[in-house]
Motif scaffolding. Structure first.
Motif, PDB file in Angstrom:
ATOM      1  N   LEU A  25       0.832  -1.209   0.000  1.00 25.11           N
ATOM      2  CA  LEU A  25       0.000   0.000   0.000  1.00 25.11           C
ATOM      3  C   LEU A  25       0.863   1.255   0.000  1.00 25.11           C
ATOM      4  N   ILE A  32      -3.850   6.226  -3.785  1.00 24.72           N
ATOM      5  CA  ILE A  32      -4.852   5.961  -2.742  1.00 24.72           C
ATOM      6  C   ILE A  32      -5.533   7.255  -2.327  1.00 24.72           C
ATOM      7  N   ARG A  35      -8.494   5.182   3.008  1.00 27.19           N
ATOM      8  CA  ARG A  35      -8.442   3.803   3.499  1.00 27.19           C
ATOM      9  C   ARG A  35      -9.207   3.722   4.805  1.00 27.19           C
ATOM     10  N   ILE A  48     -10.591  -4.224   5.167  1.00 26.98           N
ATOM     11  CA  ILE A  48     -10.037  -2.948   4.712  1.00 26.98           C
ATOM     12  C   ILE A  48     -10.752  -2.533   3.435  1.00 26.98           C
ATOM     13  N   LEU A  50     -10.374   0.229   0.446  1.00 29.50           N
ATOM     14  CA  LEU A  50      -9.374   1.116  -0.123  1.00 29.50           C
ATOM     15  C   LEU A  50      -9.962   1.832  -1.334  1.00 29.50           C
TER      16      LEU A  50
END
Length: 96
Positions: A25, A32, A35, A48, A50
């Motif tokens: 990540l 990203i 998150r 998770i 994302l």
């Protein structure tokens, strides 16, 4: 390059994979948007979510790398929204 907005859902069943997962990540951090991680202690897993904005091949590569970790499952869901990368045009609208 055209980008896509997507959500990658990640289920972590093997806690020993978390360090490698976080390293991957980190390497994709520029893509990203956000998150959210939820530890589900009763089931001894982590969930998770994302949010990413990246070229489709980058999203597929990220999801694939994560999914190949032991005890990690992933699934990517793509938005129909596409756009140019930050360096390839403006998203601003002007009233002229």
């Amino acid at each position: 390059m055209e980008t896509r907005v997507a959500i990658i859902g990640i289920i972590v069943e093997d806690i020993d994979s978390v360090e490698k997962l976080n390293g991957i990540l980190h390497n994709y951090g520029q893509y990203i948007i956000g998150r959210m991680g939820i530890p589900y202690r009763e089931k001894a897993i982590s969930i998770i979510s994302l949010a990413v904005d990246a070229p489709q091949d980058v999203i597929s590569a990220l999801s694939g790398k994560l999914g190949r970790l032991p005890g990690v499952s992933t699934k990517a869901v793509y938005s129909k929204v596409t756009g140019k990368g930050e360096n390839e045009g403006s998203h601003e609208k002007t009233d002229r």
